[in-house]
Write an enzyme that holds these catalytic residues in place. Structure first.
Site, short mmCIF file in Angstrom:
data_model
loop_
_atom_site.label_atom_id
_atom_site.label_comp_id
_atom_site.label_asym_id
_atom_site.label_seq_id
_atom_site.Cartn_x
_atom_site.Cartn_y
_atom_site.Cartn_z
N ASP A 1 8.26 -0.06 12.66
CA ASP A 1 6.85 0.23 12.45
C ASP A 1 6.23 1.17 13.48
O ASP A 1 5.01 1.33 13.53
CB ASP A 1 6.04 -1.07 12.40
CG ASP A 1 6.16 -1.76 11.04
OD1 ASP A 1 6.40 -1.06 10.04
OD2 ASP A 1 6.02 -2.99 10.98
N ASP B 1 8.12 -1.13 3.20
CA ASP B 1 7.08 -0.59 4.08
C ASP B 1 7.58 0.62 4.88
O ASP B 1 6.80 1.48 5.30
CB ASP B 1 6.59 -1.63 5.09
CG ASP B 1 6.59 -3.06 4.58
OD1 ASP B 1 7.31 -3.35 3.62
OD2 ASP B 1 5.87 -3.88 5.16
N1 GLY Z 1 4.93 -5.73 6.77
C1 GLY Z 1 3.80 -4.93 6.76
C2 GLY Z 1 2.78 -5.42 5.83
O1 GLY Z 1 2.34 -6.56 6.00
O2 GLY Z 1 2.40 -4.72 4.94
#
Ligand code: GLY
Length: 357
Positions: A90, A147
């Site tokens: 991320d 994601d």
């Molecule tokens: N894992 C990232 C989200 O909650 O969208």
């Protein structure tokens, strides 16, 4: 819907919140007041969204109150670089729209290095045999989540900035793998797929933040729409646009019956009714990039439905209410990325062309 009026309400609210929360990195709001992840978890995956939102408002309005808040948050985020094992896939969410936007606007050396460093952390997660960027840390060396499609624009940028195609190749190989392993024939997506690290074969799928195995987590669906659209924008390859449209058609069909507001999971039991406004906001941003009137119309429908879930009161901090972290997690709360993507969609509709991702 009156886009200019909504933009003005967002500006009136956020310019006040920017002052109140200038020394915070908010994730949510409790009783109308932002919390502060800089105090509790500087490596939290959403910590780029507050500075991103502040930059978005700065670009859209030119008001310095936003720039000040964005710069402060960017500096605070440096502490996250000291927690190597707290960072994972991320880092794109964290730095591409914080220091990355700062650098693209003002060309500062520190912002450039922060963003390049984040890109290196992301690129180092690439598995060349499996052809994917691994998600998270610990022993899940074959896990990939949908994601991740939103994080790879950081690599498209780094390829240009470094004049080094390796970053682009990694991003494209990853996008191709996700298209093969996550996008289902009906346009829905898996949230988590476990791949064989030796060759990228699918071993198992997981429901992740959705209802369960084989279900359909709506925010994952939204990440797919916008993520594939962004790979198309950066690489110009039609297969990514086709993937984004396939995911979009499914999302639109699933939200037609629920007033355009996404349920947390499209394949969860009908009752109780559990929604996630953040999924709809993210999807709207993706739909606006697909270049067809029907998708733009769907985005407008979504935004006018989301307007009812907005708190435009300048005295309180949260903007978009009724987001949900996960089907089996905290639900119906304010989420900073819900605020961010709602504002980004309105920013786009106001005609702003500077692309944040
Ligand atoms: N894992 C990232 C989200 O909650 O969208």
């Amino acid at each position: 819907m009156n886009i200019s009026a909504i933009w003005q309400k967002i500006d009136e609210k956020l310019s006040r919140a920017a002052l109140r929360s200038a020394d915070k990195i908010p994730y949510t709001a409790i009783d109308g007041v932002h919390d502060d992840k800089a105090l509790t978890d500087i490596t939290w995956w959403t910590n780029g969204f507050w500075p991103g939102l502040m930059w978005l408002m700065y670009v859209g309005t030119g008001r310095d109150v936003y720039r000040t808040a964005a710069e402060k948050a960017e500096e605070k985020l440096d502490a996250a670089f000291e927690s190597y094992d707290g960072l994972h896939h991320d880092v794109g969410f964290m730095w591409h729209i914080s220091s990355g936007v700062d650098y693209r606007l003002f060309k500062g050396r520190k912002s450039r290095l922060r963003t390049l460093y984040a890109a290196d952390l992301l690129a180092a997660r690439f598995n060349p045999m499996g052809r994917f960027i691994r998600s998270w840390n610990d022993d899940h060396d074959g896990w990939v989540i949908i994601d991740s499609m939103m994080n790879i624009p950081l690599l498209y940028w780094a390829a240009k900035e470094h004049r080094d195609k390796r970053y682009e190749y990694i991003a494209r190989l990853h996008a191709d793998t996700v298209m093969r392993t996550h996008l289902r024939p009906d346009g829905s997506v898996n949230h988590i797929v476990s791949l064989d690290p030796a060759d990228g074969r699918v071993i198992e799928t997981f429901g992740g933040q959705g209802y369960g195995v084989g279900s359909s987590w709506s925010r994952g669906q939204a990440w797919a729409i916008y993520g594939f659209a962004l790979s198309y924008i950066h690489m110009g390859e039609k297969k990514y646009l086709d993937a984004a449209k396939k995911a979009a058609d499914y999302f639109i069909a699933c939200t037609e019956k629920t007033g355009r507001i996404a349920r947390i999971d499209f394949r969860a039991p009908e009752e109780p009714v559990l929604i996630d406004t953040s999924a709809s906001a993210i999807a709207a941003c993706g739909l606006l990039e697909l270049g067809e009137e029907k998708y733009r119309a769907a985005a407008l429908d979504i935004l006018s439905a989301l307007e009812k879930y907005c708190d435009f009161n300048p005295e309180t901090d949260p903007l978009l209410l009724m987001g949900s972290e996960a089907y089996h997690g905290r639900r119906h709360m304010n989420l900073i990325y819900g605020d961010y993507f709602f504002a980004e969609a309105v920013y786009k509709l106001m005609g702003n062309k500077f692309l944040f991702w």
